[in-house]
Design a protein around this motif. Structure first.
Motif, PDB file in Angstrom:
ATOM      1  N   ALA A  66     -25.059   0.970  -1.283  1.00 38.03           N
ATOM      2  CA  ALA A  66     -26.302   0.182  -1.392  1.00 38.03           C
ATOM      3  C   ALA A  66     -26.209  -0.939  -2.430  1.00 38.03           C
ATOM      4  N   ASP A  67     -25.284  -1.842  -2.169  1.00 42.97           N
ATOM      5  CA  ASP A  67     -25.077  -2.966  -3.088  1.00 42.97           C
ATOM      6  C   ASP A  67     -24.902  -4.259  -2.288  1.00 42.97           C
ATOM      7  N   TYR A  68     -25.446  -4.277  -1.067  1.00 39.05           N
ATOM      8  CA  TYR A  68     -25.093  -5.336  -0.131  1.00 39.05           C
ATOM      9  C   TYR A  68     -26.329  -5.896   0.580  1.00 39.05           C
ATOM     10  N   ALA A 126     -23.031   0.497   6.854  1.00 38.22           N
ATOM     11  CA  ALA A 126     -22.812  -0.187   5.573  1.00 38.22           C
ATOM     12  C   ALA A 126     -22.313  -1.609   5.775  1.00 38.22           C
ATOM     13  N   GLY A 127     -22.852  -2.288   6.776  1.00 37.75           N
ATOM     14  CA  GLY A 127     -22.392  -3.656   7.049  1.00 37.75           C
ATOM     15  C   GLY A 127     -20.891  -3.667   7.262  1.00 37.75           C
ATOM     16  N   MET A 128     -20.413  -2.667   7.983  1.00 38.62           N
ATOM     17  CA  MET A 128     -18.959  -2.458   8.084  1.00 38.62           C
ATOM     18  C   MET A 128     -18.367  -3.068   9.351  1.00 38.62           C
ATOM     19  N   ASP A 133      -7.543  -1.426  11.716  1.00 40.21           N
ATOM     20  CA  ASP A 133      -7.045  -0.330  10.869  1.00 40.21           C
ATOM     21  C   ASP A 133      -8.046   0.813  10.823  1.00 40.21           C
ATOM     22  N   ARG A 134      -9.294   0.460  10.661  1.00 38.76           N
ATOM     23  CA  ARG A 134     -10.331   1.502  10.589  1.00 38.76           C
ATOM     24  C   ARG A 134     -10.481   2.211  11.926  1.00 38.76           C
ATOM     25  N   LEU A 135     -10.285   1.455  13.016  1.00 36.73           N
ATOM     26  CA  LEU A 135     -10.428   2.053  14.347  1.00 36.73           C
ATOM     27  C   LEU A 135      -9.401   3.159  14.608  1.00 36.73           C
ATOM     28  N   VAL A 174     -13.950  -9.688  -4.911  1.00 41.46           N
ATOM     29  CA  VAL A 174     -14.223  -8.992  -3.647  1.00 41.46           C
ATOM     30  C   VAL A 174     -14.504  -7.518  -3.931  1.00 41.46           C
ATOM     31  N   GLN A 175     -15.146  -6.881  -2.988  1.00 42.95           N
ATOM     32  CA  GLN A 175     -15.399  -5.443  -3.135  1.00 42.95           C
ATOM     33  C   GLN A 175     -14.169  -4.653  -2.669  1.00 42.95           C
ATOM     34  N   ILE A 176     -13.863  -3.594  -3.403  1.00 43.85           N
ATOM     35  CA  ILE A 176     -12.684  -2.771  -3.077  1.00 43.85           C
ATOM     36  C   ILE A 176     -12.807  -2.165  -1.673  1.00 43.85           C
ATOM     37  N   THR A 178     -12.713  -3.613   1.233  1.00 45.84           N
ATOM     38  CA  THR A 178     -13.415  -4.376   2.279  1.00 45.84           C
ATOM     39  C   THR A 178     -12.471  -5.324   3.021  1.00 45.84           C
ATOM     40  N   THR A 179     -12.980  -5.825   4.130  1.00 44.01           N
ATOM     41  CA  THR A 179     -12.276  -6.838   4.908  1.00 44.01           C
ATOM     42  C   THR A 179     -11.971  -8.054   4.039  1.00 44.01           C
ATOM     43  N   GLN A 180     -12.962  -8.435   3.234  1.00 42.88           N
ATOM     44  CA  GLN A 180     -12.778  -9.641   2.415  1.00 42.88           C
ATOM     45  C   GLN A 180     -11.678  -9.466   1.369  1.00 42.88           C
ATOM     46  N   MET A 216     -18.135 -12.630   0.630  1.00 39.19           N
ATOM     47  CA  MET A 216     -18.951 -11.548   1.205  1.00 39.19           C
ATOM     48  C   MET A 216     -19.554 -12.020   2.525  1.00 39.19           C
ATOM     49  N   GLU A 217     -20.142 -11.112   3.290  1.00 36.64           N
ATOM     50  CA  GLU A 217     -20.774 -11.494   4.548  1.00 36.64           C
ATOM     51  C   GLU A 217     -21.801 -12.609   4.289  1.00 36.64           C
ATOM     52  N   THR A 218     -21.881 -13.578   5.211  1.00 40.45           N
ATOM     53  CA  THR A 218     -22.756 -14.737   4.993  1.00 40.45           C
ATOM     54  C   THR A 218     -24.183 -14.364   4.561  1.00 40.45           C
TER      55      THR A 218
HETATM   56  N1  ARG Z   1     -18.067  -6.186   6.043  1.00 40.75           N
HETATM   57  C1  ARG Z   1     -17.154  -5.839   5.000  1.00 40.75           C
HETATM   58  C2  ARG Z   1     -16.267  -4.689   5.447  1.00 40.75           C
HETATM   59  O1  ARG Z   1     -16.534  -4.055   6.421  1.00 40.75           O
HETATM   60  C3  ARG Z   1     -17.855  -5.493   3.720  1.00 40.75           C
HETATM   61  C4  ARG Z   1     -18.927  -4.491   3.799  1.00 40.75           C
HETATM   62  C5  ARG Z   1     -19.460  -4.082   2.459  1.00 40.75           C
HETATM   63  N2  ARG Z   1     -20.599  -3.240   2.610  1.00 40.75           N
HETATM   64  C6  ARG Z   1     -21.329  -2.715   1.618  1.00 40.75           C
HETATM   65  N3  ARG Z   1     -22.351  -1.983   1.923  1.00 40.75           N
HETATM   66  N4  ARG Z   1     -21.027  -2.946   0.368  1.00 40.75           N
HETATM   67  O2  ARG Z   1     -15.284  -4.397   4.827  1.00 40.75           O
END
Ligand code: ARG
Length: 289
Positions: A66-68, A126-128, A133-135, A174-176, A178-180, A216-218
């Motif tokens: 919950a940081d997104y 989670a906006g994922m 790779d994840r699939l 970037v967040q650990i 993540t795609t980014q 991050m996502e737009t």
């Molecule tokens: N969309 C990116 C991913 O899937 C980042 C998602 C980050 N989501 C979050 N709740 N912090 O890797």
């Protein structure tokens, strides 16, 4: 004699530990999902068993980070800290449709898929991105929201950071997991990538000039720009996340649940509720992050 007795006692203890450790089908241990053990509720015994399992236990356990905003974030509502956002609206709706209670586990993003494969979580919203790779590890539903990535910068760098090439050699937050993170490491030359667990920390690093930009996502970049006067999103610079959007993750092979979720999602998309909820979440997040 006393000594011998205590040696015997120790031996018995070791033996019983070994025995329990070899048990074939006891629940997975919490620490297998890293620091998320603390969120595992009761004693982490929740084991996901597909759609029927969720209906039987009367509870849907959702993992998120919950940081997104506007996907998921903390907000004070009626004086109470709550997790809100588009993904929460979706999760609430799914729980309602299934007739079960929703339980939310707020975790670090990079622990979410581990929580799913260990059975601690039933779903991850989670906006994922459903990246290849994840699939290999989990199932994904259809994409429920199409989004790519944007670059957040300080307004003072408006004229220096305009293109992807301008980011070469720069400090990128970037967040650990993540795609980014992958894109910043692999696709941007000489990047100095700073990977952090939580997006608000990335924003703080940007504001205090410890990094030059954040990816991050737009909608998320826009959301942070809205509440930080000193920040802005680089115009006309969209980075392809290579997945086209975000989806819900479910345990691998859990096809019945995946299909059920797809039905629910396509209904939400066609009713325009996803867009509506995103706008509402965006308004809520701009009221004070
Ligand atoms: N969309 C990116 C991913 O899937 C980042 C998602 C980050 N989501 C979050 N709740 N912090 O890797």
């Amino acid at each position: 004699m006393k000594k011998r007795l205590s040696i015997l006692l120790v031996l018995v203890m070791i033996f019983s530990l070994v025995l329990t450790g070899c048990g074939g089908n006891e629940p997975k241990k919490q620490d297998e999902v890293g620091d998320t053990g603390k969120d595992a509720g009761d004693n982490g015994e929740v084991i996901s068993e597909g759609l029927q399992g969720i209906l039987d236990k009367g509870k849907l356990v959702m993992g998120t980070s919950a940081d997104y905003p506007p996907f998921e974030f903390h907000a004070m509502i009626d004086g109470k800290d709550q997790i809100v956002g588009l993904d929460l609206e979706i999760a609430n709706h799914i729980a309602e449709e299934l007739g079960v209670e929703l339980e939310i586990k707020d975790m670090d993003f990079d622990n979410l898929l581990g929580g799913l494969t260990s059975g601690m979580l039933d779903i991850v919203i989670a906006g994922m991105n459903p990246d290849p790779d994840r699939l290999e590890e989990v199932n994904f539903t259809d994409i429920y929201y199409e989004a790519n990535l944007s670059v957040l910068i300080r307004k003072t760098d408006k004229d220096n950071l305009k293109t992807l090439e301008d980011l070469e050699g720069k400090g990128i937050g970037v967040q650990i997991g993540t795609t980014q993170e992958k894109i910043a490491q692999e696709d941007i030359k000489d990047s100095k990538v700073k990977s952090l667990s939580k997006n608000p920390d990335i924003v703080m690093n940007l504001k205090t000039e410890k990094i030059d930009c954040a990816i991050m996502e737009t909608p998320v970049a826009e959301s942070f720009a809205k509440v930080n006067d000193d920040l802005m999103v680089v115009e006309n610079l969209i980075i392809d996340n290579k997945s086209g959007g975000v989806a819900i993750a479910v345990q691998k092979g859990n096809d019945e649940l995946t299909e059920k979720l797809n039905e629910i999602l396509s209904d939400l998309v066609s009713k325009g509720l996803i867009d509506k909820w995103l706008i509402e979440a965006d308004e809520l997040s701009s009221q004070g992050l």
